[in-house]
Design a protein around this motif. Structure first.
Motif, PDB file in Angstrom:
ATOM      1  N   GLY A 162      43.804 -26.406   5.666  1.00  0.00           N
ATOM      2  CA  GLY A 162      43.004 -26.064   6.834  1.00  0.00           C
ATOM      3  C   GLY A 162      43.170 -27.057   7.950  1.00  0.00           C
ATOM      4  N   PHE A 163      42.139 -27.184   8.765  1.00  0.00           N
ATOM      5  CA  PHE A 163      42.141 -28.105   9.892  1.00  0.00           C
ATOM      6  C   PHE A 163      40.806 -28.830   9.937  1.00  0.00           C
ATOM      7  CE2 PHE A 163      45.105 -24.807  11.208  1.00  0.00           C
ATOM      8  CZ  PHE A 163      46.162 -25.538  11.747  1.00  0.00           C
ATOM      9  N   ILE A 164      40.848 -30.076  10.386  1.00  0.00           N
ATOM     10  CA  ILE A 164      39.626 -30.811  10.688  1.00  0.00           C
ATOM     11  C   ILE A 164      39.621 -31.071  12.192  1.00  0.00           C
ATOM     12  CG2 ILE A 164      40.651 -33.090  10.205  1.00  0.00           C
ATOM     13  CD1 ILE A 164      37.880 -33.872   9.052  1.00  0.00           C
ATOM     14  N   VAL A 165      38.472 -30.866  12.821  1.00  0.00           N
ATOM     15  CA  VAL A 165      38.370 -31.020  14.267  1.00  0.00           C
ATOM     16  C   VAL A 165      37.662 -32.326  14.574  1.00  0.00           C
ATOM     17  CG1 VAL A 165      37.707 -29.900  16.428  1.00  0.00           C
ATOM     18  CG2 VAL A 165      38.057 -28.512  14.369  1.00  0.00           C
ATOM     19  N   ASP A 166      38.375 -33.230  15.237  1.00  0.00           N
ATOM     20  CA  ASP A 166      37.760 -34.463  15.727  1.00  0.00           C
ATOM     21  C   ASP A 166      37.349 -34.203  17.170  1.00  0.00           C
ATOM     22  OD1 ASP A 166      36.883 -37.070  15.850  1.00  0.00           O
ATOM     23  OD2 ASP A 166      38.835 -37.874  16.405  1.00  0.00           O
ATOM     24  N   THR A 167      36.092 -34.481  17.479  1.00  0.00           N
ATOM     25  CA  THR A 167      35.563 -34.124  18.794  1.00  0.00           C
ATOM     26  C   THR A 167      34.990 -35.344  19.492  1.00  0.00           C
ATOM     27  OG1 THR A 167      33.363 -33.643  17.915  1.00  0.00           O
ATOM     28  CG2 THR A 167      34.940 -31.827  17.977  1.00  0.00           C
ATOM     29  N   PRO A 168      34.949 -35.319  20.833  1.00  0.00           N
ATOM     30  CA  PRO A 168      34.283 -36.402  21.552  1.00  0.00           C
ATOM     31  C   PRO A 168      32.795 -36.423  21.208  1.00  0.00           C
ATOM     32  CG  PRO A 168      35.567 -35.019  23.049  1.00  0.00           C
ATOM     33  CD  PRO A 168      35.499 -34.307  21.744  1.00  0.00           C
ATOM     34  N   GLY A 169      32.218 -37.601  21.148  1.00  0.00           N
ATOM     35  CA  GLY A 169      30.783 -37.693  20.908  1.00  0.00           C
ATOM     36  C   GLY A 169      30.004 -37.261  22.138  1.00  0.00           C
ATOM     37  N   PHE A 170      28.789 -36.824  21.911  1.00  0.00           N
ATOM     38  CA  PHE A 170      27.940 -36.425  23.016  1.00  0.00           C
ATOM     39  C   PHE A 170      26.498 -36.713  22.651  1.00  0.00           C
ATOM     40  CE2 PHE A 170      29.215 -32.823  20.401  1.00  0.00           C
ATOM     41  CZ  PHE A 170      28.004 -32.365  19.926  1.00  0.00           C
ATOM     42  N   GLY A 171      25.643 -36.763  23.645  1.00  0.00           N
ATOM     43  CA  GLY A 171      24.242 -37.069  23.404  1.00  0.00           C
ATOM     44  C   GLY A 171      23.404 -35.815  23.383  1.00  0.00           C
ATOM     45  N   SER A 172      22.604 -35.625  24.413  1.00  0.00           N
ATOM     46  CA  SER A 172      21.707 -34.480  24.465  1.00  0.00           C
ATOM     47  C   SER A 172      22.493 -33.180  24.529  1.00  0.00           C
ATOM     48  CB  SER A 172      20.790 -34.601  25.684  1.00  0.00           C
ATOM     49  OG  SER A 172      19.919 -33.516  25.765  1.00  0.00           O
ATOM     50  N   ILE A 173      21.938 -32.142  23.926  1.00  0.00           N
ATOM     51  CA  ILE A 173      22.589 -30.840  23.912  1.00  0.00           C
ATOM     52  C   ILE A 173      21.619 -29.807  24.474  1.00  0.00           C
ATOM     53  CG2 ILE A 173      21.868 -30.368  21.524  1.00  0.00           C
ATOM     54  CD1 ILE A 173      24.517 -28.895  21.147  1.00  0.00           C
ATOM     55  N   GLU A 174      22.100 -28.996  25.407  1.00  0.00           N
ATOM     56  CA  GLU A 174      21.290 -27.906  25.951  1.00  0.00           C
ATOM     57  C   GLU A 174      21.560 -26.659  25.127  1.00  0.00           C
ATOM     58  OE1 GLU A 174      18.963 -28.102  28.200  1.00  0.00           O
ATOM     59  OE2 GLU A 174      19.364 -30.244  28.473  1.00  0.00           O
ATOM     60  N   LEU A 175      20.511 -26.055  24.596  1.00  0.00           N
ATOM     61  CA  LEU A 175      20.700 -24.941  23.674  1.00  0.00           C
ATOM     62  C   LEU A 175      21.160 -23.669  24.371  1.00  0.00           C
ATOM     63  CD1 LEU A 175      17.672 -25.363  21.238  1.00  0.00           C
ATOM     64  CD2 LEU A 175      20.002 -26.216  21.016  1.00  0.00           C
ATOM     65  N   ASN A 176      20.582 -23.375  25.553  1.00  0.00           N
ATOM     66  CA  ASN A 176      20.908 -22.135  26.257  1.00  0.00           C
ATOM     67  C   ASN A 176      20.750 -20.915  25.359  1.00  0.00           C
ATOM     68  OD1 ASN A 176      21.587 -23.364  28.752  1.00  0.00           O
ATOM     69  ND2 ASN A 176      23.574 -23.957  27.920  1.00  0.00           N
ATOM     70  N   ILE A 177      19.651 -20.892  24.618  1.00  0.00           N
ATOM     71  CA  ILE A 177      19.367 -19.817  23.671  1.00  0.00           C
ATOM     72  C   ILE A 177      17.952 -19.306  23.955  1.00  0.00           C
ATOM     73  CG2 ILE A 177      19.144 -19.194  21.232  1.00  0.00           C
ATOM     74  CD1 ILE A 177      20.851 -21.645  20.566  1.00  0.00           C
ATOM     75  N   PRO A 178      17.746 -18.004  24.000  1.00  0.00           N
ATOM     76  CA  PRO A 178      16.379 -17.484  24.185  1.00  0.00           C
ATOM     77  C   PRO A 178      15.464 -17.940  23.047  1.00  0.00           C
ATOM     78  CG  PRO A 178      18.012 -15.753  24.520  1.00  0.00           C
ATOM     79  CD  PRO A 178      18.748 -16.931  23.967  1.00  0.00           C
ATOM     80  N   ASN A 179      14.189 -18.109  23.353  1.00  0.00           N
ATOM     81  CA  ASN A 179      13.236 -18.610  22.358  1.00  0.00           C
ATOM     82  C   ASN A 179      13.178 -17.759  21.094  1.00  0.00           C
ATOM     83  OD1 ASN A 179      12.472 -20.861  23.768  1.00  0.00           O
ATOM     84  ND2 ASN A 179      10.616 -19.970  24.630  1.00  0.00           N
ATOM     85  N   ASP A 180      13.285 -16.438  21.254  1.00  0.00           N
ATOM     86  CA  ASP A 180      13.206 -15.599  20.062  1.00  0.00           C
ATOM     87  C   ASP A 180      14.416 -15.770  19.161  1.00  0.00           C
ATOM     88  OD1 ASP A 180      14.700 -14.350  22.074  1.00  0.00           O
ATOM     89  OD2 ASP A 180      14.324 -12.350  21.289  1.00  0.00           O
ATOM     90  N   GLU A 181      15.540 -16.234  19.722  1.00  0.00           N
ATOM     91  CA  GLU A 181      16.714 -16.531  18.896  1.00  0.00           C
ATOM     92  C   GLU A 181      16.571 -17.900  18.236  1.00  0.00           C
ATOM     93  OE1 GLU A 181      18.963 -14.526  18.048  1.00  0.00           O
ATOM     94  OE2 GLU A 181      18.627 -12.885  19.457  1.00  0.00           O
ATOM     95  N   ILE A 182      15.987 -18.873  18.957  1.00  0.00           N
ATOM     96  CA  ILE A 182      15.739 -20.184  18.356  1.00  0.00           C
ATOM     97  C   ILE A 182      14.803 -20.030  17.160  1.00  0.00           C
ATOM     98  CG2 ILE A 182      14.774 -22.508  18.726  1.00  0.00           C
ATOM     99  CD1 ILE A 182      15.543 -22.249  21.664  1.00  0.00           C
ATOM    100  N   ALA A 183      13.844 -19.112  17.265  1.00  0.00           N
ATOM    101  CA  ALA A 183      12.875 -18.881  16.188  1.00  0.00           C
ATOM    102  C   ALA A 183      13.546 -18.408  14.908  1.00  0.00           C
ATOM    103  CB  ALA A 183      11.830 -17.860  16.639  1.00  0.00           C
ATOM    104  N   LYS A 184      14.774 -17.896  15.028  1.00  0.00           N
ATOM    105  CA  LYS A 184      15.511 -17.424  13.846  1.00  0.00           C
ATOM    106  C   LYS A 184      16.688 -18.328  13.499  1.00  0.00           C
ATOM    107  CE  LYS A 184      16.181 -13.485  15.917  1.00  0.00           C
ATOM    108  NZ  LYS A 184      16.623 -12.111  16.244  1.00  0.00           N
TER     109      LYS A 184
END
Length: 286
Positions: free
Chosen positions: A207-229
């Motif tokens: 397979g593959f392993i993905v090395d990614t840049p680090g990051f801090g805060s993340i914006e979800l951009n998800i409706p609340n009813d989707e976060i609830a699930k």
């Protein structure tokens, strides 16, 4: 020909096909339609002596942070010290990645060997295990063995987390000759310096392993009813809530709140969940 994008630069893409690495450029119309991401499966042709990407094939998923596509498994790397364990950040990651079409989300707790007082941290970790999350530890050799077995099924596995939490160190444990650069933590800011600057796919086993840049805060951009699930236990118990679109806040007949009171769901994570949806910019979909 069909291949997978394993690296991108400002002007070209590295595409692997039948274990061969091709330097490819993109049609302008492809760039205009959608940005090509590391992990994308693409269709490319040869024109004269140049390889050209003609089409991005349908994606299984697309992540913004990190910016990658077609991930099978996410391993969230989170440190217990330097920087100290941030459960709110971890819970935001879990909400985001579980919302995406990813088969498996795993938590890898790094820098366990630097931890002096373990009881409090282990109690927090046990809450995640109790809630059904697979937890791995940097000071346990069996954790590396477990990750190694995940590559036996042609999986694309992405490491995600803040800078300085130990993603590159984990890759070096898995692939000792990879020589991925690591760096020390910034003492003044309690966060890491960026040692990985772009997302890359590293071929490993089947397979593959993905090395990614680090990051801090993340914006979800998800409706609340989707976060609830988004959380696996919220999703399981939420099926028994009185209201189909229950946000697990003030509604009557909420099974999730009942399980929190019964200590079947972590109260700390539930409180983090409330902070997340209360600060979310999206409105509920009906």
């Amino acid at each position: 020909m069909n291949g997978k994008v394993i690296k991108k630069s400002a002007s070209f893409f590295n595409v692997i096909c039948n274990n061969l690495n091709y330097i490819c450029f993109s049609r302008k119309k492809v760039k205009n339609d959608a940005s090509i991401l590391v992990g994308d499966n693409v269709e490319f042709i040869k024109e004269d002596s140049t390889y050209i990407i003609e089409k991005i094939l349908p994606r299984k998923n697309k992540l913004i942070r990190p910016s990658v596509a077609n991930i099978d498994i996410i391993i969230i790397v989170i440190s217990v010290v330097e920087p100290k364990l941030n459960t709110f950040q971890l819970n935001k990651y879990l909400a985001y990645y579980e919302y995406q079409n990813i088969d498996n989300v795993i938590i890898y707790f790094s820098k366990m060997d630097l931890l002096k007082e373990k009881d409090e941290i282990l109690n927090k970790i046990n809450e995640y295990k109790k809630d059904g999350y697979k937890c791995l530890f940097s000071d346990k050799t069996e954790s590396i063995d477990t990750i190694n077995t995940l590559f036996d099924k042609n999986n694309v596995i992405c490491l995600a987390g803040e800078s300085g939490v130990g993603k590159s160190t984990l890759i070096n444990k898995l692939i000792p000759d990879s020589n991925i650069t690591t760096n020390i933590i910034s003492k003044s800011l309690n966060r890491g310096k960026h040692t990985t600057t772009t997302s890359n796919l590293i071929s490993y086993k089947n397979g593959f392993i993905v090395d990614t840049p680090g990051f801090g805060s993340i914006e979800l951009n998800i409706p609340n009813d989707e976060i609830a699930k988004s959380y696996n236990d919220f999703r399981s118990y939420g099926k028994y809530c009185k209201f189909r679109n229950c946000l697990h806040k003030n509604e009557n007949g909420c099974k999730v709140k009942e399980m929190v009171e019964k200590n079947k769901i972590s109260k700390e994570r539930y409180n983090d969940y409330l902070k997340i949806i209360n600060s979310n910019k999206y409105k509920v979909k009906y």
